[in-house]
Design a protein around this motif. Structure first.
Motif, PDB file in Angstrom:
ATOM      1  N   VAL A   1       0.843  -1.205   0.000  1.00 33.41           N
ATOM      2  CA  VAL A   1       0.000   0.000   0.000  1.00 33.41           C
ATOM      3  C   VAL A   1       0.873   1.249   0.000  1.00 33.41           C
ATOM      4  CG1 VAL A   1      -1.671   1.334   1.342  1.00 33.41           C
ATOM      5  CG2 VAL A   1      -1.947  -1.138   1.127  1.00 33.41           C
ATOM      6  N   LEU A   2       1.899   1.269   0.850  1.00 29.58           N
ATOM      7  CA  LEU A   2       2.775   2.431   0.943  1.00 29.58           C
ATOM      8  C   LEU A   2       3.555   2.670  -0.354  1.00 29.58           C
ATOM      9  CD1 LEU A   2       4.218   1.981   4.553  1.00 29.58           C
ATOM     10  CD2 LEU A   2       2.534   3.662   3.795  1.00 29.58           C
TER      11      LEU A   2
ATOM     12  N   ALA B   1       4.510   5.655  -5.355  1.00 27.00           N
ATOM     13  CA  ALA B   1       4.631   5.631  -6.811  1.00 27.00           C
ATOM     14  C   ALA B   1       3.613   6.569  -7.463  1.00 27.00           C
ATOM     15  CB  ALA B   1       4.442   4.212  -7.329  1.00 27.00           C
ATOM     16  N   ALA B   2       2.394   6.597  -6.909  1.00 28.97           N
ATOM     17  CA  ALA B   2       1.351   7.455  -7.475  1.00 28.97           C
ATOM     18  C   ALA B   2       1.647   8.928  -7.221  1.00 28.97           C
ATOM     19  CB  ALA B   2      -0.002   7.077  -6.868  1.00 28.97           C
ATOM     20  N   ILE B   3       2.073   9.247  -5.981  1.00 24.97           N
ATOM     21  CA  ILE B   3       2.337  10.646  -5.622  1.00 24.97           C
ATOM     22  C   ILE B   3       3.576  11.178  -6.353  1.00 24.97           C
ATOM     23  CG2 ILE B   3       2.974  12.188  -3.740  1.00 24.97           C
ATOM     24  CD1 ILE B   3       1.322  10.358  -1.876  1.00 24.97           C
ATOM     25  N   ALA B   4       4.635  10.371  -6.383  1.00 26.09           N
ATOM     26  CA  ALA B   4       5.888  10.800  -7.007  1.00 26.09           C
ATOM     27  C   ALA B   4       5.935  10.511  -8.503  1.00 26.09           C
ATOM     28  CB  ALA B   4       7.067  10.116  -6.317  1.00 26.09           C
TER      29      ALA B   4
ATOM     30  N   THR C   1      16.316  -1.893 -12.555  1.00 23.99           N
ATOM     31  CA  THR C   1      14.957  -1.595 -12.102  1.00 23.99           C
ATOM     32  C   THR C   1      15.030  -0.577 -10.966  1.00 23.99           C
ATOM     33  OG1 THR C   1      14.239  -3.846 -12.664  1.00 23.99           O
ATOM     34  CG2 THR C   1      12.824  -2.582 -11.175  1.00 23.99           C
ATOM     35  N   GLY C   2      14.180   0.454 -11.007  1.00 24.32           N
ATOM     36  CA  GLY C   2      14.165   1.487  -9.971  1.00 24.32           C
ATOM     37  C   GLY C   2      13.847   0.914  -8.603  1.00 24.32           C
ATOM     38  N   VAL C   3      14.280   1.618  -7.546  1.00 25.87           N
ATOM     39  CA  VAL C   3      14.096   1.120  -6.185  1.00 25.87           C
ATOM     40  C   VAL C   3      12.618   0.963  -5.839  1.00 25.87           C
ATOM     41  CG1 VAL C   3      14.434   1.649  -3.738  1.00 25.87           C
ATOM     42  CG2 VAL C   3      16.287   2.034  -5.357  1.00 25.87           C
ATOM     43  N   VAL C   4      11.784   1.934  -6.208  1.00 25.78           N
ATOM     44  CA  VAL C   4      10.350   1.854  -5.903  1.00 25.78           C
ATOM     45  C   VAL C   4       9.736   0.643  -6.586  1.00 25.78           C
ATOM     46  CG1 VAL C   4       8.114   3.000  -6.147  1.00 25.78           C
ATOM     47  CG2 VAL C   4      10.135   4.340  -5.528  1.00 25.78           C
ATOM     48  N   ALA C   5      10.025   0.471  -7.872  1.00 26.47           N
ATOM     49  CA  ALA C   5       9.493  -0.681  -8.606  1.00 26.47           C
ATOM     50  C   ALA C   5      10.043  -1.984  -8.040  1.00 26.47           C
ATOM     51  CB  ALA C   5       9.844  -0.566 -10.090  1.00 26.47           C
ATOM     52  N   LYS C   6      11.321  -1.973  -7.693  1.00 26.73           N
ATOM     53  CA  LYS C   6      11.963  -3.182  -7.150  1.00 26.73           C
ATOM     54  C   LYS C   6      11.286  -3.614  -5.855  1.00 26.73           C
ATOM     55  CE  LYS C   6      16.372  -3.050  -7.508  1.00 26.73           C
ATOM     56  NZ  LYS C   6      17.775  -2.660  -7.252  1.00 26.73           N
TER      57      LYS C   6
END
Length: 301
Positions: free
Chosen positions: A50-51, A56-59, A176-181
């Motif tokens: 969820v976090l 990802a949505a906000i940034a 792969t980006g950290v958020v996606a990872k």
């Protein structure tokens, strides 16, 4: 890799190890209230998803994974799931300090297998640093070896092997980006942890969080912070360097357990903590010198 990014990677690794050391103590507190390790993993993964999705949505960060890293991400997810479930479950059978010393055989595994996995030279200096760190960890947690349960020892050693695999894989997964990872790894951990919970008969409804709300909040929060910092660090430093830095965790775990669980620290344990810190500082200096020497090597025309 630049010296500045390498330096930030070392600091991120120290921060991650500290969060993990903090987290395992509260996991033991939660286990006293009846919360199983696999149940903790399930609900912390749900919160993490969820976090990460919200970030990802906000940034406006992409959650797409690099095509060539799909296999690596799958292995990262499976090894991360086994690490978390095994380590958190082990403290239901053995004290935090015993679980920590068994779990922290993984830096040794990483260093000894690095010549085969990363083709990295096994230098006398590196062997010496690992030996000092291992001795320090042993002194920190050694006095706790009084009440052993084979189930806890097996689970802690399983977590150690899974962590070594995780570190080697994460160090190679950089496109792969950290958020996606983090998102994809957690998405793989979720069904794995649910399946293991069902097979072992430990699956529990969300009401289990109410058994020890403070301990559950702290262990989940410590994990989330540690996990994010870990993968930020592993994109900047090698698995071997990170493995030695992460010897900070059992020192933090022992100090935290002494403060919160009232597990006393002997002078021998304090000396062990000093050895671990000495090994980490030595390794940082060696890594910085290696980076400096690499930068000074002339490039052939």
């Amino acid at each position: 890799m630049t010296r500045s990014s390498h330096g930030s990677g070392l600091l991120l690794a120290i921060g991650s190890a500290s969060c993990y050391g903090f987290n395992i103590v509260f996991a033991r507190m939660a286990s006293f209230a009846g919360a199983s390790g696999s149940a903790i993993v399930v609900y912390r993964v749900l919160l993490m998803l969820v976090l990460v999705a919200a970030v990802a949505a906000i940034a406006r960060r992409s959650l797409a994974m690099a095509r060539e890293e799909r296999g690596k991400l799958l292995l990262l997810g499976l090894s991360s799931a086994l690490q978390g479930i095994c380590y958190l479950s082990s403290v239901a059978f053995i004290p935090v300090t015993v679980a920590a010393v068994v779990f922290y055989t993984y830096p040794i595994i990483i260093v000894l297998t690095s010549p085969f996995v990363e083709k990295a030279p096994l230098t006398p200096a590196l062997i010496g640093v690992v030996a000092i760190a291992t001795l320090g960890v042993g002194l920190v947690v050694g006095p706790a070896f009084s009440d052993l349960d084979w189930r806890g020892l097996t689970l802690a050693f399983g977590a150690s092997i899974a962590t070594a695999i995780q570190f080697f894989t994460a160090a190679r997964c950089t496109r792969t980006g950290v958020v996606a990872k983090v998102f994809w790894i957690q998405l793989i951990i979720l069904p794995t942890s649910i399946l293991i919970s069902l097979v072992t008969g430990q699956f529990a409804p969300p009401s289990i969080l109410a058994l020890a709300p403070f301990a559950m909040t702290m262990t989940i929060g410590g994990y989330i912070a540690g996990f994010v910092l870990q993968f930020l660090a592993l994109g900047r430093i090698s698995a071997v360097a990170a493995g030695i830095i992460f010897c900070t965790e059992p020192v933090v775990a022992s100090l935290t357990s002494a403060l919160i669980l009232k597990e006393g620290l002997s002078p021998l344990q304090i000396a062990g903590g000093a050895l671990v810190l000495a090994a980490i500082i030595t390794n940082v200096l060696l890594e910085q010198r290696r980076m400096k020497n690499t930068a000074l090597v002339p490039i052939a025309d």
